[in-house]
Structures are given as structure tokens and as C-alpha cells.
Design an enzyme around this catalytic site. Structure first.
Site, PDB file in Angstrom:
ATOM      1  N   LEU A  93       0.860  -1.176   0.000  1.00 49.71           N
ATOM      2  CA  LEU A  93       0.000   0.000   0.000  1.00 49.71           C
ATOM      3  C   LEU A  93       0.898   1.229   0.000  1.00 49.71           C
ATOM      4  CD1 LEU A  93      -2.675  -0.962   2.702  1.00 49.71           C
ATOM      5  CD2 LEU A  93      -2.977  -0.969   0.227  1.00 49.71           C
ATOM      6  N   ASP A  94       0.497   2.277  -0.730  1.00 54.14           N
ATOM      7  CA  ASP A  94       1.263   3.518  -0.738  1.00 54.14           C
ATOM      8  C   ASP A  94       1.406   4.061   0.675  1.00 54.14           C
ATOM      9  OD1 ASP A  94       1.490   3.381  -3.450  1.00 54.14           O
ATOM     10  OD2 ASP A  94      -0.105   4.826  -3.863  1.00 54.14           O
ATOM     11  N   TRP A  95       2.466   4.836   0.899  1.00 58.59           N
ATOM     12  CA  TRP A  95       2.732   5.308   2.263  1.00 58.59           C
ATOM     13  C   TRP A  95       1.630   6.226   2.768  1.00 58.59           C
ATOM     14  CZ3 TRP A  95       3.821  10.279   4.177  1.00 58.59           C
ATOM     15  CH2 TRP A  95       3.984  11.290   3.234  1.00 58.59           C
ATOM     16  N   THR A  97      -1.513   5.714   2.268  1.00 59.02           N
ATOM     17  CA  THR A  97      -2.728   4.913   2.376  1.00 59.02           C
ATOM     18  C   THR A  97      -2.767   4.119   3.672  1.00 59.02           C
ATOM     19  OG1 THR A  97      -2.750   4.681  -0.030  1.00 59.02           O
ATOM     20  CG2 THR A  97      -4.122   3.159   1.218  1.00 59.02           C
TER      21      THR A  97
END
Length: 212
Positions: A93-95, A97
Site C-alpha cells: 500500500l502507498d505510504w 494509504t
């Protein structure tokens, strides 16, 4: 873009083997630097067995360590399980998110989970707060994407040879003329796919300083 209208109140059906994540919407603006500090302390463990660990990833905590950041979901899980734990990352997951993250324990679990994500046996669901209201209650966005070399890290819609297929199902959970909450189910996993596809609907993700 394909948009299929359905009666108000309709929703995407859920099933077994789903991950529900919250798309980031509270960052004041995009930045490539990790200026926002994630919460400290242990992660919330949702599930744990001999094959995997499922944790709640907070926003602004990267999935793995980087050259500059030595605090991550993986590092915290390794600290929790001990030095002998063989923690591996089958998805990310993107940082920015927050949401559920599955970590494999050992090579066999990593192989199995990676195959499940690749074959889309596991379906990911995201909830995103967006600006404005989409043109229908439910639909599908099909827009190929590629990296924009002149405006990195931005992506762009690309119908040429460089464009990679990107498909997102979406449904309105609730809406006003000024803001909506969408359930997003990506069928592909392109970089910034949900952000680009929400933008294509005319509803950028709230707080997304890169595309809004």
C-alpha cells in the site's frame, strides 16, 4: 471510460477473500518527502497464523524500509515476531494509504499469496472520499495508464503502445453535490490507478495534491 447507471442505492457485491483498504484522503498536499509522521507503537494485528499476518497499516508508514526511512510495516512486524521470522511482502500500500496489509511468513506462503494476488483470487476494495459527485451510482472506468516522463511521479492516460490496461469498478456509498464517498475495486494494479480513474470521473480524491 465505461459508466453503467444503476438504481440509487445499488452497491458492489462483496465475497470471500477480500481486502478492504482506505484510500488516503487527509494529506494536505502531495509531497515526495515523508514529512508526515506515522503513529508510533505496535501495529494492530487483525489475523495471525503460521502462514501470514494481517495488520492495519496506518497512513504515512511505508510498507518497507527505504534508504532514508528505517521505520515500516515490515520492520514493525519483524520486531513483533522476532529476529527469526521470515517476513515477506506479497503486496503493498502507498505510504499515504491506510488499510489492511497481508504479510507472508516464509517462502511457501509468499509463493501462494503472490499467486493469489496475481490471479486476482483476492479482490481489493478501497473507500475514497472524493470531491464532487460522479455521473451515475455505479460503473467501470477503463483507461490505460503510463508514466508521464515530463511530470514524474505523475501518471497519464495513454492509448499508445506504452499504455497498460487499467480497470476500476466503482460505486457510490453516499454523495452530496460537493463530496462523495466511493467504493473502488481495481481489477488491475497500475501506479496511481485509483487516483487517475477518480480524476477521470471528474471526482479527484480529496486532499490529493498531485492530481486534484
Amino acid at each position: 471510460m465505461i459508466v453503467t447507471a444503476v438504481p440509487p442505492g445499488a452497491a458492489l457485491r462483496s465475497g470471500d477473500g477480500e481486502l478492504h483498504s482506505i484510500a488516503w484522503s487527509d494529506a494536505p498536499a502531495y509531497t515526495s518527502e515523508p514529512e508526515l509522521v506515522p503513529p508510533t507503537g505496535p501495529l494492530c494485528v487483525v489475523h495471525r497464523d503460521e502462514h501470514c499476518v494481517v495488520v492495519e497499516k496506518p497512513a504515512y508508514l511505508p510498507t518497507e524500509n527505504t534508504e532514508r526511512i528505517k521505520d515500516s510495516v515490515r520492520a514493525r512486524v519483524e520486531a513483533l515476531l522476532g529476529a527469526d521470522a521470515d517476513v515477506r511482502i506479497p503486496h503493498r500500500l502507498d505510504w499515504e494509504t491506510s488499510g489492511l496489509l497481508v504479510l507472508a511468513l516464509g517462502s511457501e506462503a509468499m509463493r501462494s499469496l503472490s499467486m493469489q494476488f496475481a490471479s486476482r483470487t483476492v479482490r481489493k476494495s478501497y473507500v475514497a472520499d472524493v470531491v464532487g459527485a460522479p455521473p451515475a451510482r455505479l460503473g467501470t472506468v477503463r483507461l490505460p495508464l503510463s508514466s508521464d516522463p515530463d511530470r514524474r511521479p505523475r501518471q497519464r492516460v495513454d492509448f499508445g503502445a506504452s499504455g497498460k490496461p487499467a480497470v476500476t469498478e466503482w460505486a457510490v456509498e453516499r454523495s452530496t453535490p460537493h463530496a462523495s464517498r466511493l467504493v473502488l475495486r481495481p481489477e488491475t494494479g497500475r501506479r496511481h490507478q485509483l487516483r487517475m480513474h477518480c480524476l477521470a470521473l471528474g471526482c479527484p480524491i480529496a486532499g490529493d495534491g498531485l492530481y486534484s
